[in-house]
Design an enzyme around this catalytic site. Structure first.
Site, PDB file in Angstrom:
ATOM      1  N   SER A  96       0.825  -1.206   0.000  1.00  0.00           N
ATOM      2  CA  SER A  96       0.000   0.000   0.000  1.00  0.00           C
ATOM      3  C   SER A  96       0.860   1.257   0.000  1.00  0.00           C
ATOM      4  O   SER A  96       0.368   2.335  -0.326  1.00  0.00           O
ATOM      5  CB  SER A  96      -0.860   0.059   1.262  1.00  0.00           C
ATOM      6  OG  SER A  96      -1.523  -1.143   1.480  1.00  0.00           O
ATOM      7  N   HIS A 143      -1.571  -3.049  -6.890  1.00  0.00           N
ATOM      8  CA  HIS A 143      -2.244  -2.684  -5.638  1.00  0.00           C
ATOM      9  C   HIS A 143      -3.744  -2.960  -5.787  1.00  0.00           C
ATOM     10  O   HIS A 143      -4.474  -2.150  -6.350  1.00  0.00           O
ATOM     11  CB  HIS A 143      -1.953  -1.203  -5.336  1.00  0.00           C
ATOM     12  CG  HIS A 143      -2.467  -0.750  -4.013  1.00  0.00           C
ATOM     13  ND1 HIS A 143      -2.813   0.555  -3.758  1.00  0.00           N
ATOM     14  CD2 HIS A 143      -2.713  -1.428  -2.859  1.00  0.00           C
ATOM     15  CE1 HIS A 143      -3.236   0.655  -2.517  1.00  0.00           C
ATOM     16  NE2 HIS A 143      -3.191  -0.521  -1.948  1.00  0.00           N
ATOM     17  N   GLU A 147      -4.432  -0.642  -8.906  1.00  0.00           N
ATOM     18  CA  GLU A 147      -3.525   0.480  -9.121  1.00  0.00           C
ATOM     19  C   GLU A 147      -2.177  -0.125  -9.515  1.00  0.00           C
ATOM     20  O   GLU A 147      -1.536  -0.804  -8.715  1.00  0.00           O
ATOM     21  CB  GLU A 147      -3.427   1.283  -7.810  1.00  0.00           C
ATOM     22  CG  GLU A 147      -2.835   2.661  -7.941  1.00  0.00           C
ATOM     23  CD  GLU A 147      -2.864   3.420  -6.599  1.00  0.00           C
ATOM     24  OE1 GLU A 147      -2.834   2.788  -5.523  1.00  0.00           O
ATOM     25  OE2 GLU A 147      -2.908   4.654  -6.650  1.00  0.00           O
ATOM     26  N   ASN A 195      -3.814   6.092  -1.610  1.00  0.00           N
ATOM     27  CA  ASN A 195      -3.642   6.468  -0.204  1.00  0.00           C
ATOM     28  C   ASN A 195      -3.172   7.903  -0.027  1.00  0.00           C
ATOM     29  O   ASN A 195      -3.419   8.514   1.006  1.00  0.00           O
ATOM     30  CB  ASN A 195      -2.702   5.490   0.492  1.00  0.00           C
ATOM     31  CG  ASN A 195      -3.422   4.173   0.757  1.00  0.00           C
ATOM     32  OD1 ASN A 195      -4.572   4.167   1.195  1.00  0.00           O
ATOM     33  ND2 ASN A 195      -2.773   3.063   0.467  1.00  0.00           N
TER      34      ASN A 195
HETATM   35  P1  NAD Z   1      -2.617 -10.078   6.478  1.00  0.00           P
HETATM   36  O1  NAD Z   1      -1.932  -9.857   7.769  1.00  0.00           O
HETATM   37  O2  NAD Z   1      -4.079 -10.349   6.447  1.00  0.00           O
HETATM   38  O3  NAD Z   1      -1.910 -11.300   5.684  1.00  0.00           O
HETATM   39  C1  NAD Z   1      -0.523 -11.423   5.570  1.00  0.00           C
HETATM   40  C2  NAD Z   1      -0.175 -12.895   5.403  1.00  0.00           C
HETATM   41  O4  NAD Z   1       1.228 -12.988   5.121  1.00  0.00           O
HETATM   42  C3  NAD Z   1      -0.445 -13.764   6.649  1.00  0.00           C
HETATM   43  O5  NAD Z   1      -1.206 -14.890   6.289  1.00  0.00           O
HETATM   44  C4  NAD Z   1       0.958 -14.159   7.113  1.00  0.00           C
HETATM   45  O6  NAD Z   1       0.991 -15.467   7.703  1.00  0.00           O
HETATM   46  C5  NAD Z   1       1.724 -14.133   5.805  1.00  0.00           C
HETATM   47  N1  NAD Z   1       3.172 -13.992   5.964  1.00  0.00           N
HETATM   48  C6  NAD Z   1       3.864 -13.330   6.914  1.00  0.00           C
HETATM   49  N2  NAD Z   1       5.185 -13.473   6.707  1.00  0.00           N
HETATM   50  C7  NAD Z   1       5.321 -14.244   5.595  1.00  0.00           C
HETATM   51  C8  NAD Z   1       6.448 -14.753   4.887  1.00  0.00           C
HETATM   52  N3  NAD Z   1       7.697 -14.478   5.279  1.00  0.00           N
HETATM   53  N4  NAD Z   1       6.226 -15.530   3.802  1.00  0.00           N
HETATM   54  C9  NAD Z   1       4.967 -15.826   3.405  1.00  0.00           C
HETATM   55  N5  NAD Z   1       3.867 -15.370   4.042  1.00  0.00           N
HETATM   56  C10 NAD Z   1       4.047 -14.586   5.123  1.00  0.00           C
HETATM   57  O7  NAD Z   1      -2.254  -8.784   5.597  1.00  0.00           O
HETATM   58  P2  NAD Z   1      -3.118  -8.135   4.389  1.00  0.00           P
HETATM   59  O8  NAD Z   1      -4.131  -7.204   4.956  1.00  0.00           O
HETATM   60  O9  NAD Z   1      -3.529  -9.211   3.459  1.00  0.00           O
HETATM   61  O10 NAD Z   1      -2.018  -7.195   3.698  1.00  0.00           O
HETATM   62  C11 NAD Z   1      -1.037  -7.724   2.823  1.00  0.00           C
HETATM   63  C12 NAD Z   1      -0.465  -6.598   1.971  1.00  0.00           C
HETATM   64  O11 NAD Z   1      -1.533  -6.005   1.208  1.00  0.00           O
HETATM   65  C13 NAD Z   1       0.187  -5.455   2.738  1.00  0.00           C
HETATM   66  O12 NAD Z   1       1.285  -5.000   2.000  1.00  0.00           O
HETATM   67  C14 NAD Z   1      -0.906  -4.388   2.776  1.00  0.00           C
HETATM   68  O13 NAD Z   1      -0.388  -3.089   2.898  1.00  0.00           O
HETATM   69  C15 NAD Z   1      -1.543  -4.591   1.414  1.00  0.00           C
HETATM   70  N6  NAD Z   1      -2.929  -4.117   1.282  1.00  0.00           N
HETATM   71  C16 NAD Z   1      -3.841  -4.359   2.270  1.00  0.00           C
HETATM   72  C17 NAD Z   1      -5.159  -3.921   2.106  1.00  0.00           C
HETATM   73  C18 NAD Z   1      -6.193  -4.192   3.175  1.00  0.00           C
HETATM   74  O14 NAD Z   1      -7.246  -3.517   3.158  1.00  0.00           O
HETATM   75  N7  NAD Z   1      -5.986  -5.132   4.080  1.00  0.00           N
HETATM   76  C19 NAD Z   1      -5.534  -3.240   0.935  1.00  0.00           C
HETATM   77  C20 NAD Z   1      -4.583  -3.046  -0.071  1.00  0.00           C
HETATM   78  C21 NAD Z   1      -3.279  -3.483   0.114  1.00  0.00           C
END
Ligand code: NAD
Length: 285
Positions: free
Chosen positions: A120, A141, A153, A191
């Protein structure tokens, strides 16, 4: 370059959503996570979300089963990314973690593979610089919830080449999404524009301009937003909002991005929004 096999690193909120839309669009998917239970939860979520689409008659039972059949899982990047055309990374928003994942992906993914990040706010240019193929690194994104939201994005790093941007556009369209290309600056467009609005809504609450319901109502009914900024902040997670504002403030060096003290206080209290049952509004457990 045709893309037929995808690895998604991270099976959480965004990762399982991305794996879902890829599999539903006919691509072979490997979902990679450090934890087997995270993979199990991710697959269960995909099954539940496909089930909802089935109940609404948007897909058939056969399509649901075919999509599930296209999803494999792995706990090792070395195995999971070995024969894919693109990797989409969706691990937590921590720069050092993403750098180490991209170093491993650069080592184990085939030479032709594109390495995309769903970050993000972390610089795509900096992530790309950790690899030996910066021209094949790009931001994809996706928005939350991935199966519903139309936008991807596409973030071009300084070194991203045209072929990579083109292939990523085509993949987004194949997933039924609308790609919009932007350049790599803190917060990209989404963002950079959204977070100052949310932050200002929190300042308005802190200063007593109105209560949370009134602030949300004004923006919903008056500005045709589908939900008010404080409800949206609760949905995104107040800790995530604070993180992104800190990145904008630090990287752009402008005080207009300074996080509101009330936002810091809520995060310190563990009032993180929907996921903790309480943020600017209260939610049933
Ligand atoms: P999340 O915490 O729900 O999921 C992250 C996952 O990554 C978990 O299942 C965790 O076990 C896994 N993980 C951690 N370390 C790891 C590794 N070394 N190797 C493999 N897997 C690993 O997080 P999320 O909300 O899905 O966010 C993920 C990304 O997406 C971030 O960069 C976030 O900024 C971006 N993002 C999130 C949103 C949102 O609304 N949640 C929206 C757009 C972008």
């Amino acid at each position: 370059m045709p893309i037929s096999k995808v690895a998604v690193v991270g099976g959480g909120t965004m990762g399982n959503g991305i794996a879902h839309v890829c599999a539903a669009s006919g691509l072979e998917v490997v979902m990679i996570d450090v934890a087997q239970d995270a993979l199990d939860r991710g697959v269960a979520t995909i099954e539940r979300n496909l089930g909802r689409q089935l109940a609404k008659e948007r897909i058939t039972e056969a399509e649901m089963q075919a999509a599930l059949g296209r999803i494999a899982t792995s706990t090792a990047i070395a195995d999971g990314a070995a024969d894919v055309d693109i990797v989409i990374e969706a691990v937590p928003e921590k720069a050092e973690l993403k750098y180490s994942i991209f170093e491993a992906l650069d080592e184990h993914a085939p030479d032709h593979a594109i390495l995309a990040s769903n970050t993000s706010s972390i610089s795509i240019t900096e992530i790309a610089a950790r690899t030996g193929r910066p021209e094949q690194v790009i931001g994809m994104h996706f928005m939350n919830p991935v199966p519903v939201m139309k936008l991807v994005e596409i973030v071009r790093g300084l070194a991203t080449d045209d072929a990579t941007a083109q292939a990523t556009h085509e993949l987004s369209e194949a997933l039924g999404k609308t790609p919009v290309e932007v350049n790599d600056f803190p917060g990209f467009v989404s963002n950079r524009v959204l977070m100052p609005m949310i932050n200002e809504a929190v300042f308005a609450l802190m200063e007593g301009v109105a209560d949370a319901e009134a602030i949300d109502q004004v923006m919903k009914l008056g500005m045709a937003h589908p939900m008010g900024p404080l409800t949206l902040a609760d949905l995104i997670g107040l800790d995530t909002c604070l993180n992104i504002l800190e990145v904008l403030h630090r990287e752009l060096g402008d005080d207009r991005y300074r996080p509101c003290p009330l936002l810091r206080k809520y995060v310190a209290a563990g009032w993180l929004g929907r996921k903790s049952g309480r943020g600017f509004h209260r939610y049933d457990p």
